[in-house]
Design a protein around this motif. Structure first.
Motif, PDB file in Angstrom:
ATOM      1  N   ALA A 107       0.839  -1.192   0.000  1.00 58.13           N
ATOM      2  CA  ALA A 107       0.000   0.000   0.000  1.00 58.13           C
ATOM      3  C   ALA A 107       0.877   1.246   0.000  1.00 58.13           C
ATOM      4  CB  ALA A 107      -0.917   0.009   1.217  1.00 58.13           C
ATOM      5  N   TYR A 166      -1.554  -1.055  -9.128  1.00 59.88           N
ATOM      6  CA  TYR A 166      -2.263  -0.560  -7.950  1.00 59.88           C
ATOM      7  C   TYR A 166      -3.594   0.074  -8.341  1.00 59.88           C
ATOM      8  CZ  TYR A 166       2.178  -0.859  -5.376  1.00 59.88           C
ATOM      9  OH  TYR A 166       3.335  -1.300  -4.785  1.00 59.88           O
ATOM     10  N   ALA A 195      -3.097   4.113  -2.338  1.00 62.87           N
ATOM     11  CA  ALA A 195      -2.979   3.140  -3.431  1.00 62.87           C
ATOM     12  C   ALA A 195      -2.729   1.774  -2.822  1.00 62.87           C
ATOM     13  CB  ALA A 195      -1.833   3.526  -4.364  1.00 62.87           C
ATOM     14  N   GLN A 210      -2.219  -2.582  -3.812  1.00 68.74           N
ATOM     15  CA  GLN A 210      -2.113  -3.629  -4.809  1.00 68.74           C
ATOM     16  C   GLN A 210      -3.487  -4.246  -5.015  1.00 68.74           C
ATOM     17  OE1 GLN A 210       0.949  -6.289  -3.387  1.00 68.74           O
ATOM     18  NE2 GLN A 210       2.605  -4.933  -4.012  1.00 68.74           N
ATOM     19  N   GLU A 211      -3.725  -4.728  -6.215  1.00 72.00           N
ATOM     20  CA  GLU A 211      -5.066  -5.135  -6.629  1.00 72.00           C
ATOM     21  C   GLU A 211      -5.727  -6.139  -5.678  1.00 72.00           C
ATOM     22  OE1 GLU A 211      -6.761  -3.740  -8.825  1.00 72.00           O
ATOM     23  OE2 GLU A 211      -5.298  -2.641 -10.015  1.00 72.00           O
TER      24      GLU A 211
END
Length: 437
Positions: A126, A156, A181, A183-184
């Motif tokens: 993050a 992200y 932001a 990560q997916e």
């Protein structure tokens, strides 16, 4: 044991850390620093002392506090810190401040784009970056979209939110523009923190301190100061000593019974007239920033001209309770605490479709054609205005045919680590570097 389990994997590196407002908030949210980087030596001294104290209370090794330009690889090497949970920071505000010239990418202090590229190197789970409200304005719509799109290229999901400190128990307006932001795999679990409810006023927050030396007017003063403070302005090294902000803010302070023209050394005493307008001390300003009570205790290190140095450290900080609220939201997402819904708490409020249309088209395109592509969602005048704003942060080619201007979006002027960027000139000369903040 629960806290140990919750914090074990919540490691963080913090850049442009200042005196530690964000640091303390993230610590209280469960994050543990492995490194903090700060340019100002006095602020770094404050940070080092307090982070070491926090580490002792949790039985951990004190993190390294590196002093110097965060973009200088001799100060630290981002690739040495891959795989941490969170990259956090409060990159410099002057490039976006409404009180300044809003130079954006043309300001040597602008580090937002560099921070995004650094996240690409480190690959944290993050990212948390905060800045002033000015970055949320139309002037920077293209800049914001470039940040979001670059994060997307790096894997992200990212978005912005305008948060006000008063909504999190801090007796001050202090709107901060926050980017998160993730990560997916973690993004679907993120939700922006909700206001806690209730308002803490200046009078309530400061009565104990303003009355400490026996001032007879303290009770009446606290009743008069029955609202939240305007945003405290820490200032930069390019400007003078400590005061409570521009003329408009000083008028607001005066209406609450505060002389905003400077900072006092001590609270008013019994000899002070009961109708006086006292100045605040640095301790009082720190309380208005959210450093209050044992949980938020913080000791500031003094340097040369210590009152000004201390005030700048306090006034430029991210209020710890706000950082804590955002940190808790990020920590919950990283632990995947909530049931995934397939969509994040992100909103399209601060996105820019004009930038995206220009970037995706790639060639020359007129305002009229952009208006058609966007389905008339924006007026022709609004599109032209946004393009004009973009020319300040991006290369923009203009071609005129049959009296009609067409535009092609070029390179982002922002510093992203380029060896030939003009930012290096500002940091090369010591006399110039000493004025950068």
């Amino acid at each position: 044991m629960e806290l140990e389990m919750a914090t074990k994997d919540l490691t963080t590196v913090e850049i442009c850390a200042g005196a530690g407002g964000q640091s303390l908030g993230l610590h209280l949210a469960g994050f543990r620093h492995t490194l903090a980087v700060e340019l100002d030596r006095d602020a770094a001294g404050t940070l080092e002392r307090n982070l070491a104290r926090l580490a002792r209370t949790t039985g951990q090794t004190a993190p390294v506090v590196a002093v110097g330009d965060v973009a200088d690889q001799s100060v630290w090497e981002p690739s040495d810190h891959t795989g941490i949970a969170l990259l956090a920071g409060g990159v410099p505000c002057p490039p976006f401040s409404i009180a300044g010239k809003q130079l954006g990418s043309s300001d040597e202090r602008d580090l937002f784009a560099w921070a995004v590229e650094t996240a690409g190197v480190m690959q944290p789970k993050a990212v948390l970056l905060e800045n002033v409200r000015g970055l949320s304005m139309p002037r920077f719509a293209g800049y914001r979209q470039a940040v979001l799109d670059r994060f997307a290229e790096l894997g992200y999901s990212a978005d912005w939110q305008l948060l006000e400190a008063k909504d999190f128990g801090v007796p001050q307006l202090r709107p901060r523009f926050v980017l998160v932001a993730l990560q997916e795999e973690y993004a679907p679990f993120f939700r922006w923190p909700e206001p806690i409810g209730g308002v803490n006023t200046v009078g309530d927050a400061l009565y104990e301190l303003i009355s400490a030396n026996g001032w007879t007017g303290a009770a009446a003063w606290a009743e008069r100061a029955n609202r939240v403070a305007p945003t405290i302005v820490g200032g930069s090294k390019k400007h003078g000593g400590p005061d409570l902000g521009p003329t408009r803010a000083k008028r607001e302070w005066r209406s609450m019974g505060v002389d905003g023209l400077g900072i006092a050394d001590a609270a008013p005493g019994p000899e002070t007239h009961h109708d006086a307008l006292p100045r605040l001390t640095n301790e009082m300003v720190a309380r208005l920033q959210g450093w209050t009570g044992a949980e938020y205790a913080w000791e500031f290190q003094y340097g040369k001209g210590h009152k000004t140095s201390t005030y700048r450290q306090i006034g430029n900080a991210f209020p710890p309770p706000v950082a804590r609220a955002v940190g808790l939201a990020i920590a919950a997402a990283l632990r995947q605490d909530a049931a995934a819904t397939g969509r994040t708490g992100f909103k399209p409020e601060f996105h820019d479709e004009v930038y995206r249309a220009l970037r995706s088209h790639g060639g020359f395109i007129s305002v009229i054609r952009l208006h058609e592509i966007l389905g008339g969602a924006l007026s022709v005048d609004d599109i032209a205005r946004r393009i004009n704003f973009m020319t300040r942060d991006f290369e923009m080619e203009v071609r005129v045919r049959a009296g009609v201007d067409s535009y092609r979006l070029g390179e982002w002027r922002a510093f992203r680590g380029q060896d030939d960027h003009v930012r290096h000139e500002a940091f090369a000369a010591p006399q110039k570097r000493s004025k950068i903040s």
